[in-house]
Design a protein around this motif. Structure first.
Motif, PDB file in Angstrom:
ATOM      1  N   SER A  19       0.826  -1.212   0.000  1.00  0.00           N
ATOM      2  CA  SER A  19       0.000   0.000   0.000  1.00  0.00           C
ATOM      3  C   SER A  19       0.858   1.259   0.000  1.00  0.00           C
ATOM      4  CB  SER A  19      -0.913   0.002   1.234  1.00  0.00           C
ATOM      5  OG  SER A  19      -1.809   1.084   1.197  1.00  0.00           O
ATOM      6  N   ALA A  20       0.488   2.191  -0.872  1.00  0.00           N
ATOM      7  CA  ALA A  20       1.177   3.476  -0.961  1.00  0.00           C
ATOM      8  C   ALA A  20       0.140   4.593  -0.899  1.00  0.00           C
ATOM      9  CB  ALA A  20       1.974   3.572  -2.257  1.00  0.00           C
ATOM     10  N   HIS A  21       0.588   5.785  -0.535  1.00  0.00           N
ATOM     11  CA  HIS A  21      -0.311   6.941  -0.576  1.00  0.00           C
ATOM     12  C   HIS A  21      -0.725   7.179  -2.021  1.00  0.00           C
ATOM     13  CE1 HIS A  21      -2.008  10.888   0.046  1.00  0.00           C
ATOM     14  NE2 HIS A  21      -1.764  10.809   1.354  1.00  0.00           N
ATOM     15  N   GLY A  22      -2.011   7.400  -2.251  1.00  0.00           N
ATOM     16  CA  GLY A  22      -2.497   7.598  -3.604  1.00  0.00           C
ATOM     17  C   GLY A  22      -2.268   9.001  -4.126  1.00  0.00           C
ATOM     18  N   LEU A  23      -2.590   9.180  -5.396  1.00  0.00           N
ATOM     19  CA  LEU A  23      -2.526  10.481  -6.064  1.00  0.00           C
ATOM     20  C   LEU A  23      -3.730  10.597  -6.993  1.00  0.00           C
ATOM     21  CD1 LEU A  23       1.149  11.015  -7.347  1.00  0.00           C
ATOM     22  CD2 LEU A  23      -0.004  12.240  -5.507  1.00  0.00           C
ATOM     23  N   PRO A  24      -4.187  11.804  -7.262  1.00  0.00           N
ATOM     24  CA  PRO A  24      -5.215  11.960  -8.296  1.00  0.00           C
ATOM     25  C   PRO A  24      -4.685  11.480  -9.645  1.00  0.00           C
ATOM     26  CG  PRO A  24      -5.062  13.939  -6.941  1.00  0.00           C
ATOM     27  CD  PRO A  24      -3.891  13.071  -6.568  1.00  0.00           C
ATOM     28  N   LYS A  25      -5.569  10.877 -10.423  1.00  0.00           N
ATOM     29  CA  LYS A  25      -5.165  10.364 -11.732  1.00  0.00           C
ATOM     30  C   LYS A  25      -4.593  11.459 -12.623  1.00  0.00           C
ATOM     31  CE  LYS A  25      -7.767   6.129 -12.613  1.00  0.00           C
ATOM     32  NZ  LYS A  25      -8.770   5.483 -13.510  1.00  0.00           N
ATOM     33  N   LYS A  26      -5.125  12.662 -12.497  1.00  0.00           N
ATOM     34  CA  LYS A  26      -4.671  13.718 -13.399  1.00  0.00           C
ATOM     35  C   LYS A  26      -3.216  14.111 -13.130  1.00  0.00           C
ATOM     36  CE  LYS A  26      -6.075  17.985 -11.005  1.00  0.00           C
ATOM     37  NZ  LYS A  26      -6.836  19.248 -11.171  1.00  0.00           N
ATOM     38  N   VAL A  27      -2.742  13.919 -11.900  1.00  0.00           N
ATOM     39  CA  VAL A  27      -1.339  14.203 -11.592  1.00  0.00           C
ATOM     40  C   VAL A  27      -0.440  13.210 -12.323  1.00  0.00           C
ATOM     41  CG1 VAL A  27       0.400  14.299  -9.763  1.00  0.00           C
ATOM     42  CG2 VAL A  27      -1.880  15.244  -9.361  1.00  0.00           C
ATOM     43  N   VAL A  28      -0.809  11.933 -12.268  1.00  0.00           N
ATOM     44  CA  VAL A  28      -0.033  10.908 -12.962  1.00  0.00           C
ATOM     45  C   VAL A  28      -0.125  11.105 -14.471  1.00  0.00           C
ATOM     46  CG1 VAL A  28       0.159   8.426 -13.384  1.00  0.00           C
ATOM     47  CG2 VAL A  28      -0.259   9.271 -11.065  1.00  0.00           C
ATOM     48  N   ALA A  29      -1.317  11.450 -14.950  1.00  0.00           N
ATOM     49  CA  ALA A  29      -1.507  11.658 -16.381  1.00  0.00           C
ATOM     50  C   ALA A  29      -0.676  12.825 -16.908  1.00  0.00           C
ATOM     51  CB  ALA A  29      -2.982  11.897 -16.693  1.00  0.00           C
ATOM     52  N   SER A  30      -0.331  13.750 -16.030  1.00  0.00           N
ATOM     53  CA  SER A  30       0.479  14.903 -16.440  1.00  0.00           C
ATOM     54  C   SER A  30       1.971  14.586 -16.508  1.00  0.00           C
ATOM     55  CB  SER A  30       0.245  16.075 -15.481  1.00  0.00           C
ATOM     56  OG  SER A  30       0.796  15.808 -14.201  1.00  0.00           O
ATOM     57  N   GLY A  31       2.343  13.336 -16.191  1.00  0.00           N
ATOM     58  CA  GLY A  31       3.738  12.927 -16.329  1.00  0.00           C
ATOM     59  C   GLY A  31       4.443  12.573 -15.038  1.00  0.00           C
ATOM     60  N   ASP A  32       3.724  12.548 -13.908  1.00  0.00           N
ATOM     61  CA  ASP A  32       4.336  12.198 -12.627  1.00  0.00           C
ATOM     62  C   ASP A  32       4.670  10.707 -12.609  1.00  0.00           C
ATOM     63  OD1 ASP A  32       4.526  11.426  -9.749  1.00  0.00           O
ATOM     64  OD2 ASP A  32       3.980  13.524  -9.425  1.00  0.00           O
ATOM     65  N   PRO A  33       5.923  10.327 -12.282  1.00  0.00           N
ATOM     66  CA  PRO A  33       6.321   8.913 -12.350  1.00  0.00           C
ATOM     67  C   PRO A  33       6.027   8.109 -11.087  1.00  0.00           C
ATOM     68  CG  PRO A  33       8.225  10.244 -11.809  1.00  0.00           C
ATOM     69  CD  PRO A  33       7.077  11.214 -12.010  1.00  0.00           C
ATOM     70  N   TYR A  34       5.331   8.696 -10.133  1.00  0.00           N
ATOM     71  CA  TYR A  34       5.143   8.062  -8.818  1.00  0.00           C
ATOM     72  C   TYR A  34       4.527   6.668  -8.918  1.00  0.00           C
ATOM     73  CZ  TYR A  34       3.175   7.353  -4.126  1.00  0.00           C
ATOM     74  OH  TYR A  34       2.816   6.846  -2.896  1.00  0.00           O
ATOM     75  N   GLN A  35       3.422   6.517  -9.638  1.00  0.00           N
ATOM     76  CA  GLN A  35       2.771   5.214  -9.717  1.00  0.00           C
ATOM     77  C   GLN A  35       3.685   4.183 -10.361  1.00  0.00           C
ATOM     78  OE1 GLN A  35      -0.914   5.073 -11.962  1.00  0.00           O
ATOM     79  NE2 GLN A  35      -1.538   3.153 -11.001  1.00  0.00           N
ATOM     80  N   TRP A  36       4.381   4.576 -11.420  1.00  0.00           N
ATOM     81  CA  TRP A  36       5.310   3.654 -12.074  1.00  0.00           C
ATOM     82  C   TRP A  36       6.385   3.194 -11.100  1.00  0.00           C
ATOM     83  CZ3 TRP A  36      10.565   3.716 -13.117  1.00  0.00           C
ATOM     84  CH2 TRP A  36      11.025   2.738 -14.008  1.00  0.00           C
ATOM     85  N   GLN A  37       6.919   4.117 -10.304  1.00  0.00           N
ATOM     86  CA  GLN A  37       7.959   3.747  -9.345  1.00  0.00           C
ATOM     87  C   GLN A  37       7.399   2.881  -8.222  1.00  0.00           C
ATOM     88  OE1 GLN A  37      10.650   6.753  -7.989  1.00  0.00           O
ATOM     89  NE2 GLN A  37      11.185   7.416 -10.046  1.00  0.00           N
ATOM     90  N   CYS A  38       6.170   3.159  -7.774  1.00  0.00           N
ATOM     91  CA  CYS A  38       5.548   2.318  -6.744  1.00  0.00           C
ATOM     92  C   CYS A  38       5.389   0.883  -7.246  1.00  0.00           C
ATOM     93  CB  CYS A  38       4.191   2.880  -6.342  1.00  0.00           C
ATOM     94  SG  CYS A  38       4.259   4.328  -5.253  1.00  0.00           S
ATOM     95  N   GLU A  39       5.008   0.731  -8.494  1.00  0.00           N
ATOM     96  CA  GLU A  39       4.869  -0.606  -9.064  1.00  0.00           C
ATOM     97  C   GLU A  39       6.195  -1.342  -9.087  1.00  0.00           C
ATOM     98  OE1 GLU A  39       3.127   0.328 -12.815  1.00  0.00           O
ATOM     99  OE2 GLU A  39       1.117   0.623 -11.978  1.00  0.00           O
ATOM    100  N   ARG A  40       7.270  -0.615  -9.360  1.00  0.00           N
ATOM    101  CA  ARG A  40       8.598  -1.239  -9.347  1.00  0.00           C
ATOM    102  C   ARG A  40       8.981  -1.639  -7.917  1.00  0.00           C
ATOM    103  NH1 ARG A  40       6.928  -0.005 -13.455  1.00  0.00           N
ATOM    104  NH2 ARG A  40       6.109  -2.099 -13.146  1.00  0.00           N
ATOM    105  N   THR A  41       8.624  -0.817  -6.937  1.00  0.00           N
ATOM    106  CA  THR A  41       8.902  -1.163  -5.541  1.00  0.00           C
ATOM    107  C   THR A  41       8.200  -2.450  -5.154  1.00  0.00           C
ATOM    108  OG1 THR A  41       9.173   1.167  -4.904  1.00  0.00           O
ATOM    109  CG2 THR A  41       8.694  -0.395  -3.143  1.00  0.00           C
ATOM    110  N   ALA A  42       6.903  -2.541  -5.462  1.00  0.00           N
ATOM    111  CA  ALA A  42       6.132  -3.733  -5.116  1.00  0.00           C
ATOM    112  C   ALA A  42       6.720  -4.979  -5.769  1.00  0.00           C
ATOM    113  CB  ALA A  42       4.673  -3.545  -5.516  1.00  0.00           C
ATOM    114  N   GLU A  43       7.047  -4.879  -7.042  1.00  0.00           N
ATOM    115  CA  GLU A  43       7.643  -6.014  -7.754  1.00  0.00           C
ATOM    116  C   GLU A  43       8.950  -6.456  -7.092  1.00  0.00           C
ATOM    117  OE1 GLU A  43       6.124  -4.774 -12.271  1.00  0.00           O
ATOM    118  OE2 GLU A  43       8.229  -4.547 -11.681  1.00  0.00           O
ATOM    119  N   SER A  44       9.757  -5.495  -6.706  1.00  0.00           N
ATOM    120  CA  SER A  44      11.068  -5.803  -6.139  1.00  0.00           C
ATOM    121  C   SER A  44      10.947  -6.461  -4.768  1.00  0.00           C
ATOM    122  CB  SER A  44      11.909  -4.524  -6.039  1.00  0.00           C
ATOM    123  OG  SER A  44      12.151  -3.982  -7.314  1.00  0.00           O
ATOM    124  N   ILE A  45      10.030  -5.972  -3.937  1.00  0.00           N
ATOM    125  CA  ILE A  45       9.853  -6.591  -2.623  1.00  0.00           C
ATOM    126  C   ILE A  45       9.308  -8.005  -2.780  1.00  0.00           C
ATOM    127  CG2 ILE A  45       8.717  -6.446  -0.379  1.00  0.00           C
ATOM    128  CD1 ILE A  45       8.490  -3.401  -0.841  1.00  0.00           C
TER     129      ILE A  45
END
Length: 368
Positions: free
Chosen positions: A214-240
């Motif tokens: 579980s990670a702190h969420g973000l509005p979709k529009k922030v990610v859609a504007s180019g924020d890499p947070y969700q992509w990096q969170c997915e890499r964290t989960a995969e790695s753990i």
């Protein structure tokens, strides 16, 4: 963002080995109210941040005033469960002390002096206060180290901007480098896996466990504007998940702490808890984007999500602690500091250069 920071210049005072003689490491964190009366101004500072409410003033000021007024009472009730204040500063102080000790014990830094400072974004000690202390320390190099493993324009970038403004205000001219992210850094990943393993084994008595990263969420529009947070969170989960080395591990990454009417990235942690109840499986909730205990872990996960799990019919619920001062995590941070000091870039990731795909315009490093 790299233009905010200068690379080490030829005039920097160095040891015989070429390293800076005096390094200031500044830990970035969110901050939290230190008394019941600090809850509302803390919330105002949060929602007045243009990285959070992306509107010009006076609209942002008015909205921040409105939201902080409305949320002060329920937020105060949350902090009342924690003794009337956030434990985040005390936990960050412990991490700073552990990191300073780890850096001081490194024979590779012989002849150099390193001091670790704390700069909170929305409550004291904030950047303006810390920048003055760092200037008095008179470092040859400043290393900015966010306690946000995954980069976001709403966290690390906001803190870096506030720091640059504060440093300029107090006349802190020392060369400065930013460690922008470390979502899969070995010390962080292995420490998290180390905390999960015994709790996973205990949960197996109630069925095959499902791990919710579980990670702190973000509005979709922030990610859609180019924020890499969700992509990096997915890499964290995969790695753990990979580091756990558990055959056929049942896991998913999800997001918590949604506020407001906007659509947020998902799946949501509460929805995944309900799904676990429908499936009749025990769960472990891993705070993969939080490295210090605070209201989102000690109340939202431990109290609110535990209650939700009981209502949803989840047979067993476990909150995995944050990495805190786990030796592996602290050693990982120390390695990142040493790497940043030795490198030439003003902004660097866990591996030095850019780790984000080129489509993420919010990444602070130049596209390849």
């Amino acid at each position: 963002m790299s233009q905010q920071f200068s690379q080490t210049s030829a005039s920097t005072s160095t040891t015989p080995g070429g390293s800076p003689r005096r390094v200031a490491v500044v830990l970035f964190n969110l901050g939290g109210p230190d008394a019941p009366e600090a809850v509302r101004p803390f919330l105002f500072n949060l929602f007045a941040d243009p990285a959070i409410i992306r509107l010009p003033n006076p609209f942002r000021f008015l909205i921040a005033s409105l939201i902080s007024g409305r949320r002060a009472k329920p937020a105060g009730e949350i902090y009342a469960q924690l003794g009337g204040k956030s434990p985040l500063l005390e936990n960050t102080v412990a991490q700073a002390a552990a990191l300073e000790s780890a850096l001081g014990a490194d024979p590779a830094t012989a002849g150099a002096q390193t001091k670790v400072f704390i700069a909170m974004r929305y409550w004291h000690p904030m950047s303006a206060e810390t920048a003055a202390r760092v200037k008095a320390y008179d470092p040859d190099l400043v290393v900015l180290l966010p306690l946000y493993p995954q980069f976001s324009t709403t966290t690390t970038a906001s803190s870096a901007k506030a720091w640059a403004e504060a440093a300029n205000t107090v006349g802190l001219a020392a060369p400065t480098k930013l460690l922008c992210c470390y979502p899969t850094q070995a010390g962080f990943i292995d420490a998290t896996a180390d905390l999960i393993r015994p709790l996973y084994e205990a949960a197996k008595a109630h069925g095959k466990p499902r791990v919710l990263f579980s990670a702190h969420g973000l509005p979709k529009k922030v990610v859609a504007s180019g924020d890499p947070y969700q992509w990096q969170c997915e890499r964290t989960a995969e790695s753990i998940a990979a580091a756990l080395g558990i055959d056929d591990l049942d896991w998913i990454n999800c997001y918590q702490s949604r506020v407001g009417p906007m659509e947020w990235i998902g799946p949501s942690t509460d929805a995944e808890i309900r799904r676990a109840g429908q499936d009749g499986v025990p769960i472990l909730v891993v705070p993969m984007a939080f490295v210090s205990e605070h209201s989102e872990t000690l109340v939202e996960i431990e109290v609110e999500y535990r209650h939700l799990a009981g209502q949803a019919g989840v047979p067993h619920f476990t909150r995995v602690p944050t990495v805190g001062v786990h030796p592996g995590f602290i050693d990982g941070l120390a390695a990142l500091v040493r790497q940043t000091v030795a490198g030439k870039a003003a902004v660097c990731s866990q591996k030095g250069d850019r780790i984000c795909p080129s489509n993420f315009s919010g990444c602070p490093q130049a596209r390849p």
